[in-house]
Write a protein that holds these residues in place. Sequence first.
Motif, PDB file in Angstrom:
ATOM      1  N   VAL A  93      37.500  79.445  24.727  1.00 55.57           N
ATOM      2  CA  VAL A  93      38.692  78.315  25.899  1.00 55.57           C
ATOM      3  C   VAL A  93      38.291  76.996  24.820  1.00 55.57           C
ATOM      4  N   ALA A  94      39.699  76.899  25.036  1.00 58.78           N
ATOM      5  CA  ALA A  94      39.935  75.539  23.772  1.00 58.78           C
ATOM      6  C   ALA A  94      40.775  74.642  24.739  1.00 58.78           C
ATOM      7  N   GLY A  95      41.398  73.759  24.152  1.00 58.87           N
ATOM      8  CA  GLY A  95      42.474  73.170  24.374  1.00 58.87           C
ATOM      9  C   GLY A  95      43.794  73.400  24.706  1.00 58.87           C
ATOM     10  N   SER A  96      44.808  73.132  24.732  1.00 54.93           N
ATOM     11  CA  SER A  96      46.013  74.163  24.546  1.00 54.93           C
ATOM     12  C   SER A  96      46.395  73.714  23.884  1.00 54.93           C
ATOM     13  N   PHE A  97      46.212  72.047  22.882  1.00 58.45           N
ATOM     14  CA  PHE A  97      46.580  71.633  21.529  1.00 58.45           C
ATOM     15  C   PHE A  97      45.812  72.198  20.257  1.00 58.45           C
ATOM     16  N   ILE A  98      45.267  73.891  20.541  1.00 59.26           N
ATOM     17  CA  ILE A  98      44.261  74.672  19.394  1.00 59.26           C
ATOM     18  C   ILE A  98      45.222  74.831  18.476  1.00 59.26           C
ATOM     19  N   ALA A  99      45.362  74.874  17.247  1.00 61.90           N
ATOM     20  CA  ALA A  99      46.310  75.022  16.453  1.00 61.90           C
ATOM     21  C   ALA A  99      46.688  76.545  16.687  1.00 61.90           C
ATOM     22  N   PRO A 100      47.444  77.064  16.790  1.00 64.40           N
ATOM     23  CA  PRO A 100      48.385  77.972  16.412  1.00 64.40           C
ATOM     24  C   PRO A 100      48.303  78.799  15.871  1.00 64.40           C
ATOM     25  N   ALA A 101      47.625  78.994  14.139  1.00 66.58           N
ATOM     26  CA  ALA A 101      47.290  79.690  13.163  1.00 66.58           C
ATOM     27  C   ALA A 101      45.416  79.575  14.162  1.00 66.58           C
ATOM     28  N   THR A 102      45.534  79.313  14.230  1.00 64.01           N
ATOM     29  CA  THR A 102      43.604  79.539  15.054  1.00 64.01           C
ATOM     30  C   THR A 102      43.663  80.168  16.206  1.00 64.01           C
ATOM     31  N   ARG A 103      44.694  79.755  16.709  1.00 61.16           N
ATOM     32  CA  ARG A 103      44.193  81.236  18.256  1.00 61.16           C
ATOM     33  C   ARG A 103      44.961  82.185  18.033  1.00 61.16           C
ATOM     34  N   ALA A 104      45.600  82.503  17.020  1.00 57.64           N
ATOM     35  CA  ALA A 104      46.142  83.727  16.515  1.00 57.64           C
ATOM     36  C   ALA A 104      45.360  84.477  15.698  1.00 57.64           C
ATOM     37  N   ALA A 105      44.279  84.168  15.315  1.00 58.71           N
ATOM     38  CA  ALA A 105      43.038  84.500  14.086  1.00 58.71           C
ATOM     39  C   ALA A 105      42.477  84.646  15.191  1.00 58.71           C
ATOM     40  N   LEU A 106      42.004  84.057  16.090  1.00 59.65           N
ATOM     41  CA  LEU A 106      40.710  84.179  17.059  1.00 59.65           C
ATOM     42  C   LEU A 106      41.693  86.010  17.716  1.00 59.65           C
ATOM     43  N   THR A 115      43.473  78.477  27.500  1.00 56.22           N
ATOM     44  CA  THR A 115      43.455  77.098  27.469  1.00 56.22           C
ATOM     45  C   THR A 115      43.766  75.992  28.282  1.00 56.22           C
ATOM     46  N   PHE A 116      42.949  75.359  28.326  1.00 63.87           N
ATOM     47  CA  PHE A 116      43.519  73.975  29.167  1.00 63.87           C
ATOM     48  C   PHE A 116      43.287  72.944  28.954  1.00 63.87           C
ATOM     49  N   GLY A 117      44.793  72.407  29.433  1.00 65.36           N
ATOM     50  CA  GLY A 117      44.958  71.000  29.170  1.00 65.36           C
ATOM     51  C   GLY A 117      44.526  69.739  29.552  1.00 65.36           C
ATOM     52  N   ILE A 118      44.820  68.751  29.222  1.00 64.90           N
ATOM     53  CA  ILE A 118      44.362  67.339  30.304  1.00 64.90           C
ATOM     54  C   ILE A 118      44.674  67.319  31.437  1.00 64.90           C
ATOM     55  N   ALA A 119      43.626  66.902  31.895  1.00 61.38           N
ATOM     56  CA  ALA A 119      44.177  67.066  33.513  1.00 61.38           C
ATOM     57  C   ALA A 119      44.050  65.720  34.076  1.00 61.38           C
ATOM     58  N   GLY A 120      45.804  65.051  34.624  1.00 65.59           N
ATOM     59  CA  GLY A 120      46.395  63.900  34.791  1.00 65.59           C
ATOM     60  C   GLY A 120      45.437  62.756  35.914  1.00 65.59           C
ATOM     61  N   ASP A 121      44.871  63.796  36.641  1.00 68.58           N
ATOM     62  CA  ASP A 121      44.133  63.539  37.974  1.00 68.58           C
ATOM     63  C   ASP A 121      43.113  64.480  38.557  1.00 68.58           C
ATOM     64  N   VAL A 122      42.553  63.489  39.658  1.00 71.30           N
ATOM     65  CA  VAL A 122      41.066  64.524  40.154  1.00 71.30           C
ATOM     66  C   VAL A 122      41.864  65.333  40.830  1.00 71.30           C
TER      67      VAL A 122
END
Length: 271
Positions: A93-106, A115-122
Amino acid sequence: MKALIAAPVLLLAACAGGGAGAPAGTERPTIVSLNPCTDAILAEVAGPGQLLAISHYSKQESASSMEPATAARFAATGGTVEEVLALDPDVVVAGSFIAPATRAALEDLGLRVVTFGIAGDVAASLAQIRELAALAGDPAAGEALIARIDAALAQAAPEGEEPIEALLWQPGGIVAGEQALVSDLLARTGFANGASARGLSQADYVALEDVVAAPPDVLLVAGSAAGQTHPVLDRLPGMHRARFDTGLLYCGGPTIIRAADRLAAIRGGAS
């Protein structure tokens, strides 16, 4: 091989209980979290031994949204492919900003990456809780956490009082925009975000001179720059100043409970 590699980590995580218990037959994948916001939620909804590691950020007081005692229950990873592979999780489980190369390697190594982004509200945070609880195989644990958050927000909600203008001064001297989770929490706990009234948006900079020239009713200081600790702030008439933990700024999930409690206490002191 998986059991041999993961055994030390499972021992560290064994006491980190999660939710109310998954239904019989529900799949409970092992998980490595690389994001401090998902760390905090997964610590609540994952079962014993299921969360193999959290991000190293959650071990740092200045960056963590978790209580130190909670973070101490888990092993941590710097997020390198080698570290994650050694833990041999079913899901990363990672943030949406995970490096594309890291994601591809995994993914090339056969690991599922979510991946999950930053929650903008409750509301967005509650949706993430449900997604992570479902991913962990225990939706009931997610609903239990949501019930606790709802109760904390209800307890912190003002009873008909007019909103109090608050300026949230974050690290680096910047402010939170209206689309930030913390702005939603301000509104829910009886404050009006003073940034928008000053024509400021997300991450705009506020100098000490700006605060002195037009003091807000409440100044929430979450930074430690020279201007944010200047003695002149003590001499501004009619302004209530309070510290706000940086660990309460960015993440949702169980962090909402502590943030709501803190904001309610500040409002009570400023009334």
